[in-house]
Design a protein around this motif. Structure first.
Motif, PDB file in Angstrom:
ATOM      1  N   LYS A 156       0.882  -1.035   0.438  1.00 43.64           N
ATOM      2  CA  LYS A 156      -0.081  -0.113  -0.391  1.00 43.64           C
ATOM      3  C   LYS A 156       1.024   1.281  -0.071  1.00 43.64           C
ATOM      4  CE  LYS A 156      -3.711  -0.518   2.012  1.00 43.64           C
ATOM      5  NZ  LYS A 156      -5.189  -0.313   3.192  1.00 43.64           N
ATOM      6  N   GLN A 157       1.883   1.732   0.831  1.00 52.15           N
ATOM      7  CA  GLN A 157       3.311   2.697   0.544  1.00 52.15           C
ATOM      8  C   GLN A 157       3.679   2.961  -0.910  1.00 52.15           C
ATOM      9  OE1 GLN A 157       5.488   1.702   3.792  1.00 52.15           O
ATOM     10  NE2 GLN A 157       4.208   1.199   5.489  1.00 52.15           N
ATOM     11  N   ARG A 158       4.043   1.608  -1.564  1.00 55.12           N
ATOM     12  CA  ARG A 158       4.859   2.157  -2.166  1.00 55.12           C
ATOM     13  C   ARG A 158       3.597   2.312  -3.846  1.00 55.12           C
ATOM     14  NH1 ARG A 158       5.740  -3.655  -3.192  1.00 55.12           N
ATOM     15  NH2 ARG A 158       4.348  -4.397  -4.869  1.00 55.12           N
ATOM     16  N   MET A 159       2.128   1.710  -3.234  1.00 55.79           N
ATOM     17  CA  MET A 159       1.282   2.740  -4.360  1.00 55.79           C
ATOM     18  C   MET A 159       0.994   3.900  -4.199  1.00 55.79           C
ATOM     19  SD  MET A 159      -1.550  -0.886  -5.195  1.00 55.79           S
ATOM     20  CE  MET A 159      -2.171  -1.339  -3.389  1.00 55.79           C
ATOM     21  N   VAL A 160       0.814   4.333  -3.107  1.00 52.30           N
ATOM     22  CA  VAL A 160       1.126   5.734  -2.695  1.00 52.30           C
ATOM     23  C   VAL A 160       1.620   6.459  -2.800  1.00 52.30           C
ATOM     24  CG1 VAL A 160       0.119   6.945  -0.667  1.00 52.30           C
ATOM     25  CG2 VAL A 160      -1.443   5.228  -0.730  1.00 52.30           C
ATOM     26  N   MET A 161       3.200   6.054  -3.008  1.00 50.26           N
ATOM     27  CA  MET A 161       3.804   6.686  -3.172  1.00 50.26           C
ATOM     28  C   MET A 161       4.014   6.660  -4.592  1.00 50.26           C
ATOM     29  SD  MET A 161       7.889   6.451  -1.817  1.00 50.26           S
ATOM     30  CE  MET A 161       9.537   7.859  -1.682  1.00 50.26           C
ATOM     31  N   HIS A 162       3.973   5.679  -5.172  1.00 45.44           N
ATOM     32  CA  HIS A 162       4.047   5.524  -6.403  1.00 45.44           C
ATOM     33  C   HIS A 162       3.507   6.945  -7.600  1.00 45.44           C
ATOM     34  CE1 HIS A 162       4.590   4.452 -10.874  1.00 45.44           C
ATOM     35  NE2 HIS A 162       3.397   5.234 -10.526  1.00 45.44           N
ATOM     36  N   LEU A 163       2.069   6.813  -6.629  1.00 40.02           N
ATOM     37  CA  LEU A 163       0.936   7.615  -7.615  1.00 40.02           C
ATOM     38  C   LEU A 163       0.812   9.273  -6.447  1.00 40.02           C
ATOM     39  CD1 LEU A 163      -2.448   5.678  -6.718  1.00 40.02           C
ATOM     40  CD2 LEU A 163      -1.092   5.691  -9.289  1.00 40.02           C
ATOM     41  N   ARG A 164       1.670   9.171  -6.034  1.00 44.22           N
ATOM     42  CA  ARG A 164       2.085  11.056  -5.300  1.00 44.22           C
ATOM     43  C   ARG A 164       3.258  11.227  -6.067  1.00 44.22           C
ATOM     44  NH1 ARG A 164      -0.610  15.315  -3.280  1.00 44.22           N
ATOM     45  NH2 ARG A 164       0.978  16.773  -2.303  1.00 44.22           N
TER      46      ARG A 164
END
Lengths: 177, 212
Positions: free
Chosen positions: A119-127
């Protein structure tokens, strides 16, 4: 599916979908398959359903996330993992020397990001890579705004620690010219 | 110094997850511009990598997504119309089943094959030249085989050969004019059919857009 919408709003974001799929699956081939499947699914969307969709990009990103997670879980069940694909990453840069340098840097940062929880990986990527707002990230990942902020904070904190640990111990030649 | 203090403040807020998108873009611009102070060089690869990651693209061989599906029906319809018109045109031009039947029977009609030879070789009289008589039939048989395929002309009778070259030329011109007029007529019909297909295509797209 409306032909005009597909051409103007869906097809142009294929690279963004690909990057997101790549971030989740970590596999070039699986990411390509995900994009193909998502575009086909969007194209086959019935007219009554497509009439209710207001934000095509967010919807496509959600489809990409779901399909990528499916692929990742399928692979986990098969106990296989993608290997040696970093060198195949394709950027729009033209200078080969610059590309090698960037690939080296991105390779290290990518490894840091790959080590993050999903989840952290996805959030960081999108931001940090796709520059989505917190609201858009919450919509794509179907989580609350608070969860977006918490996961982003944790992800950046982990990356910062990794950067300080690695680059402080072994300074990296940066491109300052 | 002021800029450095500003960057430091931005970085602190960034790591805490409190920066706006605009502020994050400022940081990316700062770290990709060059002349980065020593204190911040550890973070430069990270921000440069973020921008490099943003440039990653779907490999070229997979960008050609199948996007022509909506035109498939119309293309098939247009292809079918063209095929039908061309077939009909060729059928009509060659004279229909009656003439085709005649053409099929033509090769087995010997008089039409043999009769041109005297006119072409008037000096080879059978009675006056026995050697030639023994050779000519062989040649004629071989030539006759070739002529069988040519005997499909609408008026193959050798007696109709024109003695006046100008009259022959006029007849040829008339025949070619007839062929030309029929080709033009087929072409016109084909163009009309294509226009109708295009019109239906446009209407279909408009209907889809209004429905969508």
């Amino acid at each position: 599916m409306n032909w005009t919408i597909f051409h103007q709003q869906v097809f142009p974001i294929r690279h963004k979908l690909y990057r997101f799929a790549l971030r989740i699956t970590g596999s070039i081939h699986e990411a390509e398959d995900v994009v193909q499947e998502v575009l086909e699914k969007v194209w086959k969307t019935p007219a009554d359903q497509s009439a209710t969709i207001r934000n095509w990009e967010a919807w496509c990103m959600t489809l990409t996330r779901n399909r990528s997670l499916d692929k990742t879980r399928d692979r986990a069940q098969r106990r296989t993992a993608p290997i040696g694909q970093e060198a195949e990453y394709q950027t729009d840069g033209a200078d080969p020397a610059r590309q090698i340098e960037v690939q080296d840097l991105t390779g290290q940062v990518r490894r840091f990001m790959e080590d993050l929880p999903e989840k952290q990986r996805m959030v960081m990527h999108l931001r940090d890579i796709e520059e989505l707002s917190y609201e858009e990230i919450a919509q794509v990942l179907d989580i609350s705004l608070d969860q977006v902020k918490v996961n982003l904070h944790r992800a950046r904190k982990a990356i910062r620690m990794q950067l300080q640990r690695v680059f402080a111990a072994e300074p990296v030649q940066t491109r300052n010219s | 110094m002021k800029e450095q203090a500003n960057i430091q403040a931005l970085l602190d807020r960034y790591w805490e997850g409190e920066t706006t998108l605009d502020e994050e873009r400022q940081l990316k611009a700062f770290f990709s511009a060059g002349n980065i102070p020593e204190a911040y060089q550890a973070f430069a690869p990270y921000f440069q990598a973020l921008q490099a990651e943003h440039a990653v693209q779907l490999p070229g061989n997979r960008q050609a997504v199948r996007m022509h599906r909506p035109l498939r029906w119309f293309r098939l319809a247009a292809a079918a119309v063209i095929a039908i018109l061309l077939t009909a045109g060729v059928f009509w031009w060659t004279g229909g089943p009656a003439q085709q039947e005649q053409q099929a029977l033509a090769p087995v009609m010997p008089p039409k094959i043999e009769t041109p030879q005297p006119a072409l070789t008037p000096s080879l009289e059978p009675a006056a030249n026995p050697v030639a008589e023994s050779q000519v039939p062989k040649k004629q048989t071989r030539k006759g085989t070739l002529r069988k395929t040519r005997s499909v002309a609408p008026e193959p009778a050798p007696e109709d050969t024109y003695e006046d070259p100008e009259a022959a030329l006029a007849e040829i011109k008339a025949a070619l004019a007839l062929v030309s007029s029929k080709i033009n007529r087929s072409k016109h019909t084909l163009e009309k059919g294509l226009q109708e297909v295009n019109h239906v295509d446009i209407l279909h797209k408009k209907k889809k857009e209004t429905d969508g």
